[in-house]
Design a protein around this motif. Structure first.
Motif, PDB file in Angstrom:
ATOM      1  N   ASN A  29       0.809  -1.182   0.130  1.00 27.60           N
ATOM      2  CA  ASN A  29      -0.067  -0.009  -0.052  1.00 27.60           C
ATOM      3  C   ASN A  29       0.917   1.267  -0.211  1.00 27.60           C
ATOM      4  O   ASN A  29       1.917   1.185   0.540  1.00 27.60           O
ATOM      5  CB  ASN A  29      -0.881   0.011   1.479  1.00 27.60           C
ATOM      6  N   PRO A  32      -0.005   8.927   0.590  1.00 31.41           N
ATOM      7  CA  PRO A  32       0.724  10.290   0.717  1.00 31.41           C
ATOM      8  C   PRO A  32       0.200  11.079   2.006  1.00 31.41           C
ATOM      9  O   PRO A  32      -1.257  10.793   2.324  1.00 31.41           O
ATOM     10  CB  PRO A  32       0.034  11.308  -0.357  1.00 31.41           C
ATOM     11  N   MET A  33       1.231  11.601   2.663  1.00 28.87           N
ATOM     12  CA  MET A  33       0.678  12.279   4.052  1.00 28.87           C
ATOM     13  C   MET A  33       1.681  13.081   4.168  1.00 28.87           C
ATOM     14  O   MET A  33       2.789  13.477   3.321  1.00 28.87           O
ATOM     15  CB  MET A  33       0.541  11.142   5.093  1.00 28.87           C
ATOM     16  N   SER A  34       1.067  14.299   4.955  1.00 27.18           N
ATOM     17  CA  SER A  34       2.209  15.527   5.321  1.00 27.18           C
ATOM     18  C   SER A  34       2.162  15.866   6.796  1.00 27.18           C
ATOM     19  O   SER A  34       2.806  16.718   7.147  1.00 27.18           O
ATOM     20  CB  SER A  34       1.892  16.618   4.501  1.00 27.18           C
ATOM     21  N   SER A  35       1.649  15.166   7.616  1.00 26.24           N
ATOM     22  CA  SER A  35       1.751  15.676   9.071  1.00 26.24           C
ATOM     23  C   SER A  35       2.890  14.741   9.684  1.00 26.24           C
ATOM     24  O   SER A  35       2.645  13.759  10.464  1.00 26.24           O
ATOM     25  CB  SER A  35       0.401  15.107   9.848  1.00 26.24           C
ATOM     26  N   GLY A  46       1.223  11.736  11.625  1.00 26.07           N
ATOM     27  CA  GLY A  46      -0.072  11.942  12.160  1.00 26.07           C
ATOM     28  C   GLY A  46      -1.089  11.129  11.019  1.00 26.07           C
ATOM     29  O   GLY A  46      -0.923  11.541  10.003  1.00 26.07           O
ATOM     30  N   ASP A  48      -5.004   9.543  10.253  1.00 27.42           N
ATOM     31  CA  ASP A  48      -6.549   9.229  10.346  1.00 27.42           C
ATOM     32  C   ASP A  48      -6.461   7.654  10.561  1.00 27.42           C
ATOM     33  O   ASP A  48      -5.994   7.117  10.117  1.00 27.42           O
ATOM     34  CB  ASP A  48      -7.400   9.576   9.038  1.00 27.42           C
ATOM     35  N   LYS A  52      -5.665   2.581   6.037  1.00 24.09           N
ATOM     36  CA  LYS A  52      -5.050   1.325   5.706  1.00 24.09           C
ATOM     37  C   LYS A  52      -3.616   1.339   6.366  1.00 24.09           C
ATOM     38  O   LYS A  52      -3.067   0.524   6.800  1.00 24.09           O
ATOM     39  CB  LYS A  52      -5.150   0.784   4.323  1.00 24.09           C
ATOM     40  N   THR A  53      -3.015   2.797   6.071  1.00 22.61           N
ATOM     41  CA  THR A  53      -1.405   2.748   6.425  1.00 22.61           C
ATOM     42  C   THR A  53      -1.048   2.552   8.136  1.00 22.61           C
ATOM     43  O   THR A  53      -0.400   1.470   8.426  1.00 22.61           O
ATOM     44  CB  THR A  53      -0.785   4.040   6.002  1.00 22.61           C
ATOM     45  N   LEU A  82      -7.645   8.196  -2.633  1.00 21.44           N
ATOM     46  CA  LEU A  82      -7.668   6.982  -2.698  1.00 21.44           C
ATOM     47  C   LEU A  82      -7.250   6.407  -1.318  1.00 21.44           C
ATOM     48  O   LEU A  82      -6.724   7.224  -0.449  1.00 21.44           O
ATOM     49  CB  LEU A  82      -6.647   6.312  -3.691  1.00 21.44           C
ATOM     50  N   THR A  83      -7.728   4.951  -0.906  1.00 23.78           N
ATOM     51  CA  THR A  83      -7.518   4.540   0.113  1.00 23.78           C
ATOM     52  C   THR A  83      -7.574   2.912  -0.155  1.00 23.78           C
ATOM     53  O   THR A  83      -7.876   2.350  -0.690  1.00 23.78           O
ATOM     54  CB  THR A  83      -8.516   4.687   1.230  1.00 23.78           C
ATOM     55  N   GLY A  84      -6.431   2.460   0.796  1.00 28.22           N
ATOM     56  CA  GLY A  84      -6.377   0.858   0.750  1.00 28.22           C
ATOM     57  C   GLY A  84      -7.451   0.163   1.585  1.00 28.22           C
ATOM     58  O   GLY A  84      -7.309  -1.028   1.917  1.00 28.22           O
ATOM     59  N   LYS A  92     -14.901   9.213   4.157  1.00 28.84           N
ATOM     60  CA  LYS A  92     -14.170   9.194   3.156  1.00 28.84           C
ATOM     61  C   LYS A  92     -15.118   8.790   1.862  1.00 28.84           C
ATOM     62  O   LYS A  92     -14.783   9.515   0.576  1.00 28.84           O
ATOM     63  CB  LYS A  92     -13.006   7.984   2.992  1.00 28.84           C
ATOM     64  N   LYS A 103      -2.128   1.201  -5.557  1.00 26.89           N
ATOM     65  CA  LYS A 103      -1.740   2.647  -5.743  1.00 26.89           C
ATOM     66  C   LYS A 103      -0.410   2.744  -6.540  1.00 26.89           C
ATOM     67  O   LYS A 103      -0.389   3.880  -7.097  1.00 26.89           O
ATOM     68  CB  LYS A 103      -1.354   2.786  -4.146  1.00 26.89           C
ATOM     69  N   MET A 187       2.876  20.435   1.255  1.00 25.54           N
ATOM     70  CA  MET A 187       1.625  20.543   1.173  1.00 25.54           C
ATOM     71  C   MET A 187       1.217  21.737   2.407  1.00 25.54           C
ATOM     72  O   MET A 187       1.585  21.610   3.327  1.00 25.54           O
ATOM     73  CB  MET A 187       0.718  19.291   1.751  1.00 25.54           C
TER      74      MET A 187
HETATM   75  C1  LIG Z   1      -0.441  15.468  -0.081  1.00 27.59           C
HETATM   76  C2  LIG Z   1      -1.456  14.724   0.648  1.00 27.59           C
HETATM   77  C3  LIG Z   1      -1.155  14.928   2.185  1.00 27.59           C
HETATM   78  C4  LIG Z   1      -2.023  14.073   3.069  1.00 27.59           C
HETATM   79  N1  LIG Z   1      -1.564  14.198   4.541  1.00 27.59           N
HETATM   80  C5  LIG Z   1      -2.384  13.206   5.324  1.00 27.59           C
HETATM   81  C6  LIG Z   1      -1.955  13.285   6.872  1.00 27.59           C
HETATM   82  O1  LIG Z   1      -0.792  13.799   6.953  1.00 27.59           O
HETATM   83  N2  LIG Z   1      -2.603  12.510   7.459  1.00 27.59           N
HETATM   84  C7  LIG Z   1      -3.714  11.733   7.173  1.00 27.59           C
HETATM   85  O2  LIG Z   1      -4.121  10.933   7.946  1.00 27.59           O
HETATM   86  N3  LIG Z   1      -3.979  11.818   5.787  1.00 27.59           N
HETATM   87  C8  LIG Z   1      -3.269  12.442   4.923  1.00 27.59           C
HETATM   88  N4  LIG Z   1      -3.674  12.672   3.619  1.00 27.59           N
HETATM   89  C9  LIG Z   1      -4.957  11.749   3.143  1.00 27.59           C
HETATM   90  C10 LIG Z   1      -4.449  10.434   2.981  1.00 27.59           C
HETATM   91  O3  LIG Z   1      -3.460  10.214   1.912  1.00 27.59           O
HETATM   92  C11 LIG Z   1      -5.590   9.454   3.078  1.00 27.59           C
HETATM   93  O4  LIG Z   1      -6.460   9.404   4.171  1.00 27.59           O
HETATM   94  C12 LIG Z   1      -5.620   8.133   2.399  1.00 27.59           C
HETATM   95  O5  LIG Z   1      -7.050   7.501   2.088  1.00 27.59           O
HETATM   96  C13 LIG Z   1      -4.773   7.204   3.124  1.00 27.59           C
HETATM   97  O6  LIG Z   1      -4.548   6.037   2.541  1.00 27.59           O
HETATM   98  P1  LIG Z   1      -4.774   4.515   3.316  1.00 27.59           P
HETATM   99  O7  LIG Z   1      -5.966   4.463   3.579  1.00 27.59           O
HETATM  100  O8  LIG Z   1      -4.611   3.844   2.010  1.00 27.59           O
HETATM  101  O9  LIG Z   1      -3.638   4.584   4.072  1.00 27.59           O
HETATM  102  C14 LIG Z   1      -2.959  13.198   2.484  1.00 27.59           C
HETATM  103  C15 LIG Z   1      -3.372  13.363   1.224  1.00 27.59           C
HETATM  104  C16 LIG Z   1      -2.487  14.028   0.531  1.00 27.59           C
HETATM  105  C17 LIG Z   1      -2.897  13.675  -1.118  1.00 27.59           C
END
Ligand SMILES: Cc1cc2nc3c(=O)[nH]c(=O)nc-3n(C[C@H](O)[C@H](O)[C@H](O)COP(=O)(O)O)c2cc1C
Length: 226
Positions: A29, A32-35, A46, A48, A52-53, A82-84, A92, A103, A187
């Motif tokens: 999987n 993308p995340m930025s926290s 950080g 949610d 899936k991650t 997108l989510t896994g 969502k 992905k 971001m």
């Molecule tokens: C650029 C970018 C930054 C993001 N930063 C976060 C973050 O910091 N924390 C978070 O929970 N989700 C963040 N998201 C949303 C996650 O990508 C989203 O929850 C995604 O469904 C997680 O994928 P997963 O469910 O396959 O793990 C971000 C999305 C994008 C496009």
């Protein structure tokens, strides 16, 4: 004049990390995340809690933090919404997310084997940090404003292997990254940005970067946290 406002988010600008983990069936999987922020060799992520991650990370104890460069923005944007997690959680669904099991393929990114953890690295990312789980806890759950909502998770991981595109390495310093060559994707609230140039000479950078190495700290008796 400053005004008191009540913004829904406080995302003041942080680097974009593509976190790779392994699903129950062994497939990768990628999220993308930025926290994310770093101190020493540890990183706080950080997430949610319904994503899936974090589920993969808590189950397997491993991930790779693939740092996206500014020129990867179109590929990163393909991973948005997108989510896994199958099926996606209700919030969502409402926000237009869909389940995507592939992905890497959807984003046009290439998985390559890691050395010390099972999840793959992202070939196109100039920085790839193999990491293991150290700790996880709910984050912000004491805030009464968010009562009734599931708390996100603060996940502490420890970097155990650093892979860097050789073009980012500082001339004459094989273990330093040249910050003028590293162009992270940022971001800022929910929009993509790059960094500008150096603004001002930095007094913090006057002593050698190697002073932060643990062996150097022990040798010089500077053991406090900095
Ligand atoms: C650029 C970018 C930054 C993001 N930063 C976060 C973050 O910091 N924390 C978070 O929970 N989700 C963040 N998201 C949303 C996650 O990508 C989203 O929850 C995604 O469904 C997680 O994928 P997963 O469910 O396959 O793990 C971000 C999305 C994008 C496009």
């Amino acid at each position: 004049m400053h005004k008191i406002i009540d913004p829904a988010i406080l995302y003041f600008g942080t680097p974009v990390v593509l976190v790779s983990t392994l699903n129950e069936d062994g497939s990768p999987n990628l999220a993308p995340m930025s926290s994310a922020w770093w101190l020493r060799y540890s990183c706080m992520l950080g997430f949610d809690a319904s994503s899936k991650t974090p589920a993969n990370l808590l189950r397997t104890g491993e991930c790779v933090l693939n740092l996206a460069s500014a020129d990867m923005v179109d590929k990163v944007d393909r991973l948005a919404l997108l989510t896994g997690t199958n099926p996606p959680p209700p919030h969502k669904n409402r926000w237009g997310y869909r389940y995507e099991p592939d992905k890497f393929g959807t984003a046009g990114l290439t998985p390559i084997a890691s050395e010390r953890v099972a999840p793959p690295r992202v070939l196109e990312c100039p920085v790839q940090l193999e990491a293991v789980l150290d700790d996880a806890r709910p984050f912000g759950e004491k805030d009464p404003k968010y009562a009734g909502l599931n708390a996100p998770l603060a996940i502490e991981v420890r970097v155990i292997r650093v892979h860097v595109d050789e073009r980012l390495i500082a001339a004459g310093y094989p273990n330093r990254i040249d910050p003028t060559k590293w162009q992270p994707l940022i971001m800022n609230f929910r929009q993509f940005f790059g960094l500008g140039n150096i603004l001002h000479p930095s007094r913090l950078s006057e002593f050698p970067e190697e002073a932060f190495k643990p062996r150097e700290r022990l040798k010089t008796g500077t053991t406090g946290t900095a």
